[in-house]
Design an enzyme around this catalytic site. Structure first.
Site, mmCIF file in Angstrom:
data_model
loop_
_atom_site.group_PDB
_atom_site.id
_atom_site.type_symbol
_atom_site.label_atom_id
_atom_site.label_comp_id
_atom_site.label_asym_id
_atom_site.label_seq_id
_atom_site.Cartn_x
_atom_site.Cartn_y
_atom_site.Cartn_z
ATOM 1 C CB SER A 232 23.476 27.623 40.753
ATOM 2 O OG SER A 232 23.159 28.383 39.588
ATOM 3 C CD GLU A 371 30.355 25.662 37.630
ATOM 4 O OE1 GLU A 371 29.101 25.602 37.265
ATOM 5 O OE2 GLU A 371 30.753 25.415 38.694
ATOM 6 C CG HIS A 480 25.870 25.120 36.988
ATOM 7 N ND1 HIS A 480 26.546 26.143 37.767
ATOM 8 C CD2 HIS A 480 24.577 25.455 37.154
ATOM 9 C CE1 HIS A 480 25.795 26.662 38.377
ATOM 10 N NE2 HIS A 480 24.734 26.523 38.102
#
Length: 558
Positions: A232, A371, A480
């Site tokens: 991330s 995501e 995610h």
């Protein structure tokens, strides 16, 4: 009788040695002996200061190298996280229990006790690594994620990586560090640019890399074999270090491993002078440099940046806390993020990629399939195409009507085409949820990754992946962050990561052969639920929509 006594004495000594704890591991840094802790096959040295405390005059300033260590100390626990951004849970009424559990124990589990004096580093090594003569082990430097707003090294257990490397007979050393987040690390304004003190969170990471170069041999590591790795915001950081200083790594690392993060489309650091938090197209608060100056009582100062360095910590932290978070209406349009500062980043990172100002090193870069779902839970009030159009305009304020219309066509209202992908009519908790999830996941993660790799194709070794595991997680799908379970959970991705750090090639005797990525053959290793657990696919999905997204974000850097 004498021999019996000697035998008894020897037996007592052996039993004492067998039941007594092993001596604590130590390393010598400069003139200091640093004591760590042993756990099974690994040794941990935690909470070591790697830069001077960023307090007083060093607040909102470049990290300063740590002075030579001259007093011995214990390094048996991690230091506090850097000041965190408060988060507020979105309305989760009606969501399945497993979804709530995933949210609470992922992003909301990453907020730790924090303190402004936070620049510490952690080293975990195999117990067999030598402190006196370098074992020349490869080094994995982990950069945590959290939207540049929150997080810390405590998020994951690096000992699992080291233990797995021992089992693979490819031992590595694991390093993790704190870095400044929120305004403490990413304050943005003309004043910040003039002072040359932008992107302090990235500068902290860079200083930690320098510490590794100077000291990792004392732990048995090879400073020439450093791989930087993140997820991330941590993966975005890895990518930004690749385009920093015109692509010059300064010898700090030789490879990069990126999970859900690529060079992002950001403009000049002066864009942070006025950041608007927009809620349902209505301005509710202003969170920017100027607002912080006012909130801290520095409006009348001739040097507002220096004035805020002298403000009491609780007051400056309260001013930062008013900023919106990654779980709010504007979602992935972060208030605190890296920007082109003219020092570390000379331009929009994506333009630097186009210009070829990228470190020519082996890389791995991949994403999760869904995501955007996690971040779209804060947009459940968007239920019509008109409201979605308003939202897209908040993300891309200068978007043309033509481009907006094409985006809405590329990401249609048909819920069977939304994210979580390939889940038919399911998971449509609002009429627009799956649609906005598809758009956000592509705009923030998938499209920037594809743009990055297409520009690097043929210039350096590249591997890419897509994680489609946990697809059955209601509402979120392969969300995610779910790929981190493949690594820290001892999964097959850990094997590929470790071999990549050791050999600059992720392949070995795990799973299947992972071919490189090129424009002519954009291969991806696909992580699946069930059987087969691994397969190969092509990076050719949603080509038209993602091509348009890339065009729009290049024209609208935040």
């Amino acid at each position: 009788m004498l021999s019996l006594r000697i035998f008894t004495l020897v037996l007592e000594v052996c039993l004492a040695l067998a039941t007594s704890p092993l001596a604590s591991p130590t390393v010598v840094l400069d003139s200091a002996t640093v004591t760590g802790v042993r756990s099974g096959d690994t040794e941990e040295f935690l909470g070591i200061p790697f830069a001077q405390p960023p307090l007083g005059p060093l607040r909102f300033n470049l990290p300063q190298p740590i002075l030579p260590y001259n007093m011995s100390f214990s390094a048996t626990s991690m230091g506090p996280a850097c000041p965190q951004q408060p988060l507020h849970l979105p309305n989760m009424s009606g969501l399945p229990d497993e979804v709530i559990d995933c949210i609470v124990n992922s992003i909301y589990g990453f907020i730790f006790p924090d303190d402004e004096d936070c620049l510490t580093i952690n080293v975990i090594r195999p117990a067999t690594a030598s402190s006196t003569a370098s074992s020349e082990l490869p080094v994995l430097v982990w950069i945590f994620g959290g939207g540049f707003e929150l997080g810390g090294p405590q998020m994951y257990d690096g000992a699992t990586i080291v233990q797995r490397s021992i089992e693979l007979d490819e031992p590595v050393i694991y390093v993790s560090m704190n870095y400044r987040v929120t305004a403490f690390g990413f304050l943005a304004s003309q004043e910040v640019k003039d002072a040359g003190v932008g992107n302090l969170g990235l500068q902290d990471q860079r200083e930690a890399f320098r510490w590794v170069q100077k000291y990792i041999e004392a732990f048995g590591g090879d400073p020439k074999k450093v791989t930087i790795w993140g997820q991330s915001a941590g993966a975005i950081s890895v990518a930004l270090h690749m385009v920093a200083n015109g692509g010059d790594t300064e010898g700090l690392f030789r490879a990069g491993f990126m999970q859900s993060g690529s060079p992002i489309p950001v403009g000049d650091i002066t864009h942070g002078q006025k950041y608007l938090n927009i809620l349902c197209s209505r301005i509710t608060t202003v969170v920017d440099y100027d607002a912080m100056v006012e909130a801290t009582g520095c409006s009348g100062s001739n040097d507002t940046l220096n004035c805020m360095r002298g403000v009491e910590y609780p007051l400056i932290k309260a001013a930062v806390a008013d900023a919106s978070s990654i779980i709010s209406y504007q979602s992935l349009n972060f208030p605190w993020l890296p920007r082109a500062d003219g020092v570390l980043l000379s331009d929009d990172p994506q333009k630097l990629v186009q210009q070829g100002q990228v470190a020519s090193i082996p890389i791995v870069s991949g994403d999760c399939d869904d995501e955007g779902t996690l971040f779209s839970l804060s947009n459940l009030n968007i239920t019509t195409q008109s409201e979605l159009s308003t939202y897209i305009r908040t993300v891309f304020p200068k978007i043309s009507e033509s481009d907006l219309a094409q985006l809405l066509t590329g990401y249609p209202a048909d819920i069977t085409q939304g994210s979580p992908f390939n889940t038919s009519i399911y998971n449509a908790i609002t009429p627009e949820y799956k649609r906005i999830s598809a758009f956000q996941g592509d705009a923030a993660f998938q499209a920037p990754r594809r743009f990055f790799l297409q520009n690097l194709s043929g210039k350096q070794p590249i591997w890419s992946f897509i994680s489609k595991r946990l697809k059955d997680l209601p509402v979120l799908g392969s969300a995610h962050g779910t790929d981190t379970l493949n690594v820290y959970g001892g999964g097959d991705m850990a094997d590929y990561l470790i071999r990549f750090a050791a050999n600059l090639d992720p392949n070995g005797n795990t799973g299947i052969e992972w071919p490189q990525y090129t424009n002519s053959s954009p291969n991806m290793l696909q992580f699946n639920d069930g059987f087969p657990a691994l397969s190969l696919s092509q990076d050719d999905y949603r080509e038209s929509a993602m091509g348009l997204v890339t065009k729009v974000i290049l024209a609208n850097p935040v």
